[in-house]
Design a protein around this motif. Structure first.
Motif, PDB file in Angstrom:
ATOM      1  N   ARG A   6       0.817  -1.201   0.000  1.00 30.15           N
ATOM      2  CA  ARG A   6       0.000   0.000   0.000  1.00 30.15           C
ATOM      3  C   ARG A   6       0.855   1.257   0.000  1.00 30.15           C
ATOM      4  NH1 ARG A   6      -2.357  -0.738   5.027  1.00 30.15           N
ATOM      5  NH2 ARG A   6      -3.486   1.181   4.713  1.00 30.15           N
ATOM      6  N   THR A  72      -2.931  13.538  10.966  1.00 31.91           N
ATOM      7  CA  THR A  72      -2.865  13.206  12.393  1.00 31.91           C
ATOM      8  C   THR A  72      -3.564  11.873  12.594  1.00 31.91           C
ATOM      9  OG1 THR A  72      -3.245  15.565  12.769  1.00 31.91           O
ATOM     10  CG2 THR A  72      -3.301  14.144  14.715  1.00 31.91           C
ATOM     11  N   THR A 101       7.723   3.372  10.369  1.00 36.44           N
ATOM     12  CA  THR A 101       7.769   3.107   8.921  1.00 36.44           C
ATOM     13  C   THR A 101       7.156   4.283   8.155  1.00 36.44           C
ATOM     14  OG1 THR A 101       7.656   0.739   9.368  1.00 36.44           O
ATOM     15  CG2 THR A 101       7.200   1.440   7.106  1.00 36.44           C
ATOM     16  N   SER A 102       5.846   4.484   8.357  1.00 39.17           N
ATOM     17  CA  SER A 102       5.214   5.666   7.747  1.00 39.17           C
ATOM     18  C   SER A 102       4.793   6.662   8.817  1.00 39.17           C
ATOM     19  CB  SER A 102       3.982   5.248   6.930  1.00 39.17           C
ATOM     20  OG  SER A 102       2.997   4.685   7.789  1.00 39.17           O
ATOM     21  N   SER A 103       4.913   6.282  10.089  1.00 40.47           N
ATOM     22  CA  SER A 103       4.437   7.168  11.161  1.00 40.47           C
ATOM     23  C   SER A 103       5.590   7.759  11.955  1.00 40.47           C
ATOM     24  CB  SER A 103       3.480   6.403  12.081  1.00 40.47           C
ATOM     25  OG  SER A 103       4.169   5.394  12.786  1.00 40.47           O
TER      26      SER A 103
HETATM   27  C1  LIG Z   1      -3.827   7.393   9.786  1.00 41.38           C
HETATM   28  C2  LIG Z   1      -4.236   6.546   8.606  1.00 41.38           C
HETATM   29  C3  LIG Z   1      -3.612   7.091   7.321  1.00 41.38           C
HETATM   30  C4  LIG Z   1      -3.690   5.126   8.862  1.00 41.38           C
HETATM   31  O1  LIG Z   1      -4.146   4.332   7.807  1.00 41.38           O
HETATM   32  P1  LIG Z   1      -4.328   2.762   8.004  1.00 41.38           P
HETATM   33  O2  LIG Z   1      -4.915   2.218   6.778  1.00 41.38           O
HETATM   34  O3  LIG Z   1      -4.990   2.507   9.299  1.00 41.38           O
HETATM   35  O4  LIG Z   1      -2.847   2.317   8.010  1.00 41.38           O
HETATM   36  P2  LIG Z   1      -2.106   1.172   8.820  1.00 41.38           P
HETATM   37  O5  LIG Z   1      -2.973   0.447   9.798  1.00 41.38           O
HETATM   38  O6  LIG Z   1      -1.395   0.346   7.801  1.00 41.38           O
HETATM   39  O7  LIG Z   1      -1.047   2.023   9.648  1.00 41.38           O
HETATM   40  C5  LIG Z   1      -0.121   2.858   8.973  1.00 41.38           C
HETATM   41  C6  LIG Z   1       0.713   3.545  10.022  1.00 41.38           C
HETATM   42  O8  LIG Z   1      -0.123   4.399  10.801  1.00 41.38           O
HETATM   43  C7  LIG Z   1      -0.004   4.057  12.184  1.00 41.38           C
HETATM   44  N1  LIG Z   1      -1.313   4.227  12.788  1.00 41.38           N
HETATM   45  C8  LIG Z   1      -2.515   3.909  12.264  1.00 41.38           C
HETATM   46  N2  LIG Z   1      -3.498   4.194  13.136  1.00 41.38           N
HETATM   47  C9  LIG Z   1      -2.899   4.717  14.235  1.00 41.38           C
HETATM   48  C10 LIG Z   1      -3.362   5.219  15.477  1.00 41.38           C
HETATM   49  N3  LIG Z   1      -4.668   5.243  15.777  1.00 41.38           N
HETATM   50  N4  LIG Z   1      -2.470   5.671  16.364  1.00 41.38           N
HETATM   51  C11 LIG Z   1      -1.141   5.665  16.076  1.00 41.38           C
HETATM   52  N5  LIG Z   1      -0.630   5.215  14.910  1.00 41.38           N
HETATM   53  C12 LIG Z   1      -1.501   4.742  14.012  1.00 41.38           C
HETATM   54  C13 LIG Z   1       0.440   2.599  12.194  1.00 41.38           C
HETATM   55  O9  LIG Z   1       1.102   2.263  13.388  1.00 41.38           O
HETATM   56  C14 LIG Z   1       1.362   2.557  10.987  1.00 41.38           C
HETATM   57  O10 LIG Z   1       2.618   3.124  11.370  1.00 41.38           O
HETATM   58  P3  LIG Z   1       4.015   2.576  10.695  1.00 41.38           P
HETATM   59  O11 LIG Z   1       3.818   2.591   9.193  1.00 41.38           O
HETATM   60  O12 LIG Z   1       5.037   3.573  11.097  1.00 41.38           O
HETATM   61  O13 LIG Z   1       4.239   1.209  11.246  1.00 41.38           O
HETATM   62  C15 LIG Z   1      -5.784   6.456   8.447  1.00 41.38           C
HETATM   63  O14 LIG Z   1      -6.340   5.827   9.577  1.00 41.38           O
HETATM   64  C16 LIG Z   1      -6.417   7.822   8.260  1.00 41.38           C
HETATM   65  O15 LIG Z   1      -6.402   8.365   7.169  1.00 41.38           O
HETATM   66  N6  LIG Z   1      -7.003   8.370   9.340  1.00 41.38           N
HETATM   67  C17 LIG Z   1      -7.628   9.690   9.281  1.00 41.38           C
HETATM   68  C18 LIG Z   1      -6.551  10.785   9.429  1.00 41.38           C
HETATM   69  C19 LIG Z   1      -7.191  12.118   9.589  1.00 41.38           C
HETATM   70  O16 LIG Z   1      -8.086  12.473   8.839  1.00 41.38           O
HETATM   71  N7  LIG Z   1      -6.720  12.875  10.580  1.00 41.38           N
HETATM   72  C20 LIG Z   1      -7.320  14.098  10.954  1.00 41.38           C
HETATM   73  C21 LIG Z   1      -8.349  13.782  11.985  1.00 41.38           C
HETATM   74  S1  LIG Z   1      -9.488  15.082  12.214  1.00 41.38           S
END
Ligand SMILES: CC(C)(COP(=O)(O)OP(=O)(O)OC[C@H]1O[C@@H](n2cnc3c(N)ncnc32)[C@H](O)[C@@H]1OP(=O)(O)O)[C@@H](O)C(=O)NCCC(=O)NCCS
Length: 190
Positions: A6, A72, A101-103
């Motif tokens: 991804r 965030t 990795t990505s965070s």
């Molecule tokens: C954050 C987001 C991109 C993660 O996407 P995802 O499909 O859940 O991705 P993954 O589960 O593969 O995780 C990707 C990375 O995000 C981190 N991550 C995902 N959810 C997390 C959470 N709730 N807290 C901390 N880290 C988190 C993972 O640990 C992973 O880190 P790494 O790559 O460094 O190991 C997605 O949940 C998103 O777009 N959220 C909304 C963000 C947003 O709109 N923010 C503003 C809020 S008002």
């Protein structure tokens, strides 16, 4: 799907990103004056407004580390230690504590300055997680963080412990949601 599938194929743009960055290169700062629109009925800064400032300052450090878009993912462990008064100057400082990795975990510390006395007090601290994405929302690999000072090395180690705690809490809450959804479905006869 595997996380690597991804990720954008252009994971780290070599033109913008080295393999590792220093904490100093991510340090960011902003100062705001607290106006009536920012306050509650007691003349104190609204918590939600302060969280907005914290989010912005945190994102600045994450941008400087990743050199791409960031969202965030989490804001945790926020302590509001003292109220901030109307007319105070609020200064926020942020830096990346650790890159995964990505965070990235970013720490933000906030001080308030009384403009008449010049007194400065620490009013809040927070940890946030930002995730690097490209313009299509695909995860981006970020450079590693190279801690240099003793404080930076301590924060780097603490950030890993917080990530482990966050992950176990995330799994627990997800389990609770699944149980609640199954119970609701059973109750509705579905
Ligand atoms: C954050 C987001 C991109 C993660 O996407 P995802 O499909 O859940 O991705 P993954 O589960 O593969 O995780 C990707 C990375 O995000 C981190 N991550 C995902 N959810 C997390 C959470 N709730 N807290 C901390 N880290 C988190 C993972 O640990 C992973 O880190 P790494 O790559 O460094 O190991 C997605 O949940 C998103 O777009 N959220 C909304 C963000 C947003 O709109 N923010 C503003 C809020 S008002």
């Amino acid at each position: 799907m595997e996380q690597t599938d991804r990720m954008s194929s252009n994971e780290i743009n070599p033109a913008n990103n080295p393999a590792a960055r220093t904490v100093a290169s991510t340090q960011s700062e902003m100062t705001e004056i607290i106006l009536p629109n920012d306050t509650n009925t007691l003349g104190n800064l609204l918590g939600g407004r302060l969280m907005h400032f914290i989010d912005l300052t945190g994102a600045m450090a994450a941008f400087r580390h990743s050199r791409t878009h960031v969202v965030t993912a989490a804001m945790d462990h926020i302590d509001f230690i003292r109220p901030v008064r109307l007319g105070d100057l609020v200064t926020l400082k942020s830096s990346v504590n650790r890159a995964f990795t990505s965070s990235m975990e970013v720490g933000v510390k906030v001080w308030a300055e009384n403009t008449r006395t010049g007194g400065v007090v620490h009013v809040a601290s927070a940890y946030l997680v930002f995730v690097a994405v490209d313009e299509h929302g695909r995860l981006q690999k970020v450079p590693q963080l190279k801690p240099e000072t003793l404080d930076e090395i301590r924060r780097h180690a603490d950030a890993l412990r917080r990530r482990e705690h966050r992950e176990s809490e995330h799994a627990r809450r997800k389990g609770e949601r699944l149980v609640t959804a199954a119970l609701e479905e059973a109750e509705s006869g579905g």
